[in-house]
Structures are given as C-alpha cells and as structure tokens.
Design an enzyme around this catalytic site. Structure first.
Site, PDB file in Angstrom:
ATOM      1  N   HIS A 130       5.210 -11.989   5.811  1.00 16.44           N
ATOM      2  CA  HIS A 130       3.919 -11.434   5.390  1.00 16.44           C
ATOM      3  C   HIS A 130       3.873 -11.296   3.868  1.00 16.44           C
ATOM      4  O   HIS A 130       2.878 -11.662   3.224  1.00 16.44           O
ATOM      5  CB  HIS A 130       3.704 -10.081   6.063  1.00 16.44           C
ATOM      6  CG  HIS A 130       2.554  -9.294   5.529  1.00 16.44           C
ATOM      7  ND1 HIS A 130       1.314  -9.239   6.161  1.00 16.44           N
ATOM      8  CD2 HIS A 130       2.440  -8.512   4.418  1.00 16.44           C
ATOM      9  CE1 HIS A 130       0.511  -8.476   5.458  1.00 16.44           C
ATOM     10  NE2 HIS A 130       1.162  -8.012   4.395  1.00 16.44           N
ATOM     11  N   GLU A 131       4.934 -10.768   3.286  1.00 25.93           N
ATOM     12  CA  GLU A 131       4.959 -10.591   1.843  1.00 25.93           C
ATOM     13  C   GLU A 131       4.979 -11.929   1.110  1.00 25.93           C
ATOM     14  O   GLU A 131       4.343 -12.084   0.060  1.00 25.93           O
ATOM     15  CB  GLU A 131       6.158  -9.738   1.434  1.00 25.93           C
ATOM     16  CG  GLU A 131       6.172  -8.337   2.030  1.00 25.93           C
ATOM     17  CD  GLU A 131       4.890  -7.569   1.766  1.00 25.93           C
ATOM     18  OE1 GLU A 131       4.220  -7.834   0.757  1.00 25.93           O
ATOM     19  OE2 GLU A 131       4.540  -6.691   2.580  1.00 25.93           O
ATOM     20  N   HIS A 134       1.489 -13.267   0.773  1.00 25.56           N
ATOM     21  CA  HIS A 134       0.764 -12.738  -0.385  1.00 25.56           C
ATOM     22  C   HIS A 134       1.103 -13.543  -1.635  1.00 25.56           C
ATOM     23  O   HIS A 134       0.227 -13.839  -2.454  1.00 25.56           O
ATOM     24  CB  HIS A 134       1.138 -11.272  -0.612  1.00 25.56           C
ATOM     25  CG  HIS A 134       0.421 -10.302   0.266  1.00 25.56           C
ATOM     26  ND1 HIS A 134      -0.958 -10.264   0.373  1.00 25.56           N
ATOM     27  CD2 HIS A 134       0.893  -9.308   1.069  1.00 25.56           C
ATOM     28  CE1 HIS A 134      -1.314  -9.295   1.206  1.00 25.56           C
ATOM     29  NE2 HIS A 134      -0.210  -8.708   1.642  1.00 25.56           N
ATOM     30  N   GLU A 199      -5.018  -8.552   3.618  1.00 21.39           N
ATOM     31  CA  GLU A 199      -3.963  -8.155   4.557  1.00 21.39           C
ATOM     32  C   GLU A 199      -4.056  -8.961   5.849  1.00 21.39           C
ATOM     33  O   GLU A 199      -3.044  -9.401   6.397  1.00 21.39           O
ATOM     34  CB  GLU A 199      -4.054  -6.653   4.853  1.00 21.39           C
ATOM     35  CG  GLU A 199      -3.586  -5.762   3.726  1.00 21.39           C
ATOM     36  CD  GLU A 199      -2.146  -6.008   3.335  1.00 21.39           C
ATOM     37  OE1 GLU A 199      -1.279  -6.110   4.228  1.00 21.39           O
ATOM     38  OE2 GLU A 199      -1.882  -6.118   2.126  1.00 21.39           O
TER      39      GLU A 199
END
Length: 304
Positions: A130-131, A134, A199
């Site tokens: 997930h990071e 980003h 997100e």
C-alpha cells in the site's frame, strides 16, 4: 475511477480559489497568494520527508540492522517496478506505517515497531505494498498541489478582511467574516476528500503489487482495532501528518475528529474483499500477479 474523482476534486479546489479571488476583486492579490502558498509548499515538498521522519523519530534501517523488513520492501519494490526506497523504523506501540518522499527516486517507507509485532508476514506485505503504491503514483506530489491551493485560499480569505474586498462586492463585514471562516473550511474538506480518494487507490494498487487483496484487508482490520486503543504521541503532537499514515493515528484528543483524512476502514476492507472475489456482488476474481516475497521469521530482525 479514483483518478477521475481526484481530478474533479482538484478542479473544484481551483474553482473555489478563482471564485474567492473574484469576490475580493483583485487579480494581483490572487496571484500573490498563490505564489506565496506555492513557495511555502515547494519548500515543504523538497524537505517534507526529512521533516516528517524527524517528527516521528524514525531511524533508518538496512539489510544488516533489519534484514527481514528490508528484504520484504525490496521484493515488493521490484514487483512494483520501483527503485528501492529507504526503510525506517519508528519506536511506537501503535501499529501504523507511512510513505514519504518527493518522487520514487527519493522515497522512504516507515513502519512502527508496533506494526511489526502485530502483523503476520503476509499482512505486513499488504501494508508495505500500500505504501509503495503511494510512491508509485506520486501521491506526495498530488497532496502538495492541493495543499498549495488550500493555503492560497486561506490567505485570500484573510486578504478579504484586511483589504475589505467584500465591501466592493456588497458582501459587507459579516459576509467577509463568513467567507474567512467558510472558504478555508471548504478547501480543507476538498483536500481531505482528495486524500481519502488516494487511500482507496493505494489500497487497490497495493493489492495488485502484493498479489493478495485479503492480506491488506486483514491488516487494515487489525491496525484499526489496535490504533483506537493505543496512542501515538508523536502523531498527536503533529496532527498535520495524520493523512500520511495507512490508518488515522489520531484519537486521544477531542479535536482529532477534525483530521478525518481517511475513508472508513470497513469500506476499504469491503472493497478489497470484493477485489478478491469475496464481496456480495464481486463477480469474477480480478487476475493479480503473484509476488515472490521472502520467507522470514517474526522472531528475527525487526520482529525480535
């Protein structure tokens, strides 16, 4: 769809900025506010990674000091087609993580020691993916642009009071005061909506990177439950960084509800389950590339 929503919200932010500038009646003041806000956020953009990591007392680790965590990030970065980011550990009981850096070549991923203790290897892979999502889609740049406009709108609203632009447009003192209060609030709401949209996109792309949406779904459920019971003192001292974390780290203070920069965790989990083919109206499972991640022990390296 997330990109379309982000574009619409950014267009709304731009329209709000132009509209307030028109009400004040001065193109020069509008340009000045934009330039000043841009300069402030440009400085923040180039230095935000060092500032945020210092705020949370993050310590850089490598293949020698945290071999398991470093290897996991390296494997996921290869799967995502990204350069290897710097890896940091934060000594904090609350399980959480964030990414920072102005572009993929100057990026960092930070995880708390609480996260390392709370999650399985698979769940941790979902969070780190997930990071990395980003980083891959330059969400730091998007949030810097929105922060520029939000800051410029707040400045314009203050200019309206000092230069009484509202008097020239029939707004009067009360109308000007209302604009001073409502315009920054509206800009902040749009800014937070953009953050929530990013997100959702990071969840989707992160699931594709790690290859298993349910890993991230399981991690989000665990982090949400623990984060509501465990304080994050550094985040409470620096609430403006809350939007960077995978789960909102704030809950200890009454004003924390003002920083609702994350979508509801149950909605995020539902989307991931649908993506995995387990939702109520999921349809066929989306094909995801398998990711090879190292077999590590939770009792070695950062888990010790």
């Amino acid at each position: 769809m997330g990109y379309v929503k982000t574009g619409i919200l950014m267009a709304a932010l731009t329209a709000l900025f132009v509209g307030i500038g028109g009400l004040i009646g001065g193109q020069g003041g509008m340009v000045f506010a934009l330039v000043l806000a841009g300069a402030m956020n440009l400085f923040s953009y180039w230095n935000s990674d060092r500032m945020v990591l210092a705020m949370h007392q993050a310590q850089e680790v490598d293949a020698r000091t945290a071999p398991d965590l470093h290897a996991l990030v390296a494997g996921l970065a290869r799967e995502a087609g990204l350069p290897m980011p710097k890896v940091y550990l934060i000594e904090a009981d609350q399980p959480n993580a964030f990414a920072t850096g102005r572009n993929p070549d100057h990026a960092a991923v930070a995880a708390t020691t609480g996260l390392m203790r709370a999650l399985s290897r698979e769940e941790l892979a979902g969070v780190l993916a997930h990071e990395l999502a980003h980083i891959k889609h330059r969400d730091t740049l998007i949030m810097t642009i929105t922060a520029t406009f939000a800051g410029a709108i707040a400045m314009l609203a203050n200019f309206a009071f000092f230069f009484r632009g509202g008097d020239r447009n029939g707004m009067g003192l009360f109308g000007t005061l209302a604009m001073m209060i409502l315009a920054p609030m509206a800009a902040g709401l749009v800014q937070m909506a953009i953050s929530r949209s990013r997100e959702y996109e990071a969840d989707r792309i992160g699931a594709e990177i790690c290859g298993r949406p349910l890993w991230l779904a399981s991690a989000l459920g665990k982090i949400e439950g623990l984060a509501q019971r465990i304080d994050n003192p550094a985040a409470e001292r620096h609430p403006a960084t809350a939007h960077m974390f995978i789960i909102n780290p704030l809950h200890a203070l009454p004003q924390d509800r003002l920083f609702a920069s994350h979508p509801a965790t149950e909605n995020r989990i539902a989307r991931l389950r649908k993506m995995a083919g387990q939702g109520k109206a999921s349809g066929p499972e989306r094909p995801l590339r398998p990711t090879v991640i190292p077999r590590v022990s939770r009792h070695e390296g950062p888990w010790r």
